[in-house]
Structure formats: C-alpha cells, structure tokens
Design a protein around this motif. Sequence first.
Motif, mmCIF file in Angstrom:
data_model
loop_
_atom_site.group_PDB
_atom_site.id
_atom_site.type_symbol
_atom_site.label_atom_id
_atom_site.label_comp_id
_atom_site.label_asym_id
_atom_site.label_seq_id
_atom_site.Cartn_x
_atom_site.Cartn_y
_atom_site.Cartn_z
ATOM 1 N N ASP A 1 38.725 80.489 53.947
ATOM 2 C CA ASP A 1 38.470 81.430 55.032
ATOM 3 C C ASP A 1 39.592 81.456 56.072
ATOM 4 N N GLN A 2 40.392 80.403 56.156
ATOM 5 C CA GLN A 2 41.472 80.329 57.140
ATOM 6 C C GLN A 2 42.746 81.042 56.676
ATOM 7 N N VAL A 3 42.877 81.250 55.373
ATOM 8 C CA VAL A 3 44.125 81.752 54.799
ATOM 9 C C VAL A 3 44.589 83.054 55.439
ATOM 10 N N THR A 4 43.702 83.974 55.680
ATOM 11 C CA THR A 4 44.101 85.274 56.223
ATOM 12 C C THR A 4 44.082 85.329 57.748
ATOM 13 N N GLN A 5 43.726 84.229 58.379
ATOM 14 C CA GLN A 5 43.618 84.211 59.837
ATOM 15 C C GLN A 5 44.953 83.829 60.477
ATOM 16 N N PRO A 6 45.330 84.512 61.567
ATOM 17 C CA PRO A 6 46.582 84.148 62.236
ATOM 18 C C PRO A 6 46.487 82.794 62.944
ATOM 19 N N GLN A 7 45.284 82.416 63.374
ATOM 20 C CA GLN A 7 45.039 81.115 63.993
ATOM 21 C C GLN A 7 43.866 80.466 63.291
ATOM 22 N N LEU A 8 43.925 79.161 63.159
ATOM 23 C CA LEU A 8 42.812 78.435 62.574
ATOM 24 C C LEU A 8 41.650 78.424 63.556
ATOM 25 N N SER A 9 40.448 78.454 63.019
ATOM 26 C CA SER A 9 39.274 78.514 63.883
ATOM 27 C C SER A 9 38.090 77.824 63.225
ATOM 28 N N CYS A 19 44.170 76.237 66.444
ATOM 29 C CA CYS A 19 45.441 76.170 65.730
ATOM 30 C C CYS A 19 45.394 74.985 64.793
ATOM 31 N N LEU A 20 45.507 73.774 65.301
ATOM 32 C CA LEU A 20 45.222 72.588 64.502
ATOM 33 C C LEU A 20 43.797 72.238 64.905
ATOM 34 N N ALA A 21 42.835 72.838 64.230
ATOM 35 C CA ALA A 21 41.480 72.860 64.724
ATOM 36 C C ALA A 21 40.675 71.669 64.256
ATOM 37 N N ILE A 22 39.784 71.180 65.137
ATOM 38 C CA ILE A 22 38.894 70.087 64.813
ATOM 39 C C ILE A 22 37.624 70.245 65.604
ATOM 40 N N ALA A 23 36.570 69.731 65.056
ATOM 41 C CA ALA A 23 35.333 69.726 65.834
ATOM 42 C C ALA A 23 34.473 68.564 65.406
ATOM 43 N N VAL A 24 33.752 68.041 66.339
ATOM 44 C CA VAL A 24 32.715 67.063 66.037
ATOM 45 C C VAL A 24 31.438 67.676 66.566
ATOM 46 N N ALA A 25 30.437 67.752 65.747
ATOM 47 C CA ALA A 25 29.191 68.349 66.199
ATOM 48 C C ALA A 25 28.069 67.351 65.987
ATOM 49 N N VAL A 26 27.258 67.193 66.974
ATOM 50 C CA VAL A 26 26.123 66.296 66.870
ATOM 51 C C VAL A 26 24.873 67.145 66.762
ATOM 52 N N SER A 27 24.068 66.864 65.772
ATOM 53 C CA SER A 27 22.807 67.528 65.510
ATOM 54 C C SER A 27 23.016 68.992 65.164
ATOM 55 N N ILE A 28 22.018 69.832 65.470
ATOM 56 C CA ILE A 28 22.024 71.187 64.947
ATOM 57 C C ILE A 28 22.438 72.235 65.968
ATOM 58 N N SER A 29 22.364 71.977 67.234
ATOM 59 C CA SER A 29 22.698 73.017 68.212
ATOM 60 C C SER A 29 23.857 72.579 69.100
ATOM 61 N N GLU A 70 50.884 74.193 67.599
ATOM 62 C CA GLU A 70 51.542 73.149 66.822
ATOM 63 C C GLU A 70 52.220 73.825 65.642
ATOM 64 N N GLU A 71 52.519 73.089 64.595
ATOM 65 C CA GLU A 71 53.165 73.642 63.405
ATOM 66 C C GLU A 71 52.254 74.685 62.794
ATOM 67 N N GLU A 72 52.639 75.945 62.879
ATOM 68 C CA GLU A 72 51.737 77.007 62.461
ATOM 69 C C GLU A 72 52.488 78.209 61.916
ATOM 70 N N SER A 73 53.797 78.344 62.170
ATOM 71 C CA SER A 73 54.411 79.623 61.858
ATOM 72 C C SER A 73 55.540 79.594 60.838
ATOM 73 N N ALA A 74 56.365 78.592 60.793
ATOM 74 C CA ALA A 74 57.509 78.646 59.890
ATOM 75 C C ALA A 74 57.769 77.290 59.273
ATOM 76 N N GLY A 75 58.436 77.312 58.161
ATOM 77 C CA GLY A 75 58.791 76.065 57.502
ATOM 78 C C GLY A 75 59.109 76.325 56.050
ATOM 79 N N PRO A 76 59.577 75.309 55.371
ATOM 80 C CA PRO A 76 59.914 75.485 53.961
ATOM 81 C C PRO A 76 58.673 75.744 53.122
ATOM 82 N N SER A 77 58.863 76.397 52.014
ATOM 83 C CA SER A 77 57.752 76.756 51.146
ATOM 84 C C SER A 77 57.256 75.553 50.357
ATOM 85 N N VAL A 78 55.968 75.569 50.082
ATOM 86 C CA VAL A 78 55.367 74.563 49.212
ATOM 87 C C VAL A 78 55.702 74.934 47.778
ATOM 88 N N ALA A 79 55.864 73.933 46.931
ATOM 89 C CA ALA A 79 56.094 74.206 45.508
ATOM 90 C C ALA A 79 55.000 75.123 45.002
#
Length: 188
Positions: free
Chosen positions: A95-103, A12-22, A32-41
Amino acid sequence: MTREGYVLSLLCLAIAVAVSISPVQSQNRSQEEESAGPSVAGGGEFRTVDESAATPNSAELALWQLVNADRVRNGLPELAYDAELITVARVRARDQVTQPQLSHSNGNGQLAYMTLIQEMGLFFSVAGENVVRVFGPATEIAQRAEDMLMGSPTHRAVILEPRFESMAVGSVVDPSGSVVFTQIFRAS
C-alpha cells in the motif's frame, strides 16, 4: 486493560505503537532517506509477493533477524516470527508503494495496520508498526533499513518495546527500485 491507547508516529520513516483497540494518533513529520539513491538489484521493476505466503523472503527474514540481534544487544528477548502477521505486513508494504510519503493511516484516517489486524480476527494487547523505504544494493538493503530504524528514536522505541512478543516483516520493491519494508509487532 482499558480501551484507551496511544500511538507515536513519525511520517516518512513511519512507526506507530498502538495499545488496545482505540488508539489516539499524534503525528510528527520528518524528512529522512525518501527520494533518491542507487537502484536495488532488479532493475526497478515492480515486484509483488504472495501476500498470503507464510514464509518470509530473504530480505524479510534478514530484517527480522537484525531486529532480534538489536533486541538481544539491548537485553531483550528475541521476537518470534509471526506467520499470522505476514499478510498484514505485506499488504501494508504494498500500500505504500504508490504513496509519496509513508503513512500509517488509510483513506479514512484510521491506522491501517490496526484495521487489518482486527479484520483478520487476530488478538493483541499491544501492536506496532514501523515502515521504511530504502535504496541500495540488494545485499545491503535489510541492514540499511535496520540502521535507519534504529537511528530514529521513535522507531528504535518500537523495535525495543519490551512488551512485544512477535513480529512479521513485509517487503515490496517499487518501480524506482527502492524497497518498502513494513514491520508489524504484537503482544497477546
């Protein structure tokens, strides 16, 4: 450095820390804040940006500056603006724009930002990603995003990760008028 890794993620409010390649992925879910609110200009129109342009737009630049201000307040050095990562950040935001949840993951279950960084041939020893969707007036959107990220312990940990040296921010306004920001961090 070994090829082992770790990832902390919060969907939802997604974060990741990745070390190295695997990296090994663990997932925690939050609402969290994900569904409703005032519009952006801008009236809710879907706006794309030139993903290959190395210059941040005003919202991306503002969020990068806010991250650096938070790092300095916490005794850490500022992060350099990473022109090589801006394409990754903008693709990930789009890529997140059309997703219902951030990933962080792509359709194959891989960390999408890691795949993009590797496909671009960019070197890193540590890389991380924060993704946030926010609503509000355009003049407040970057501050709202940073406040939300710094208010989440896992997102805050990424922003204040002492090993990071640079970052880029990508943003897209979705059809509802919300803004999706993606922060991509790395250290060489």
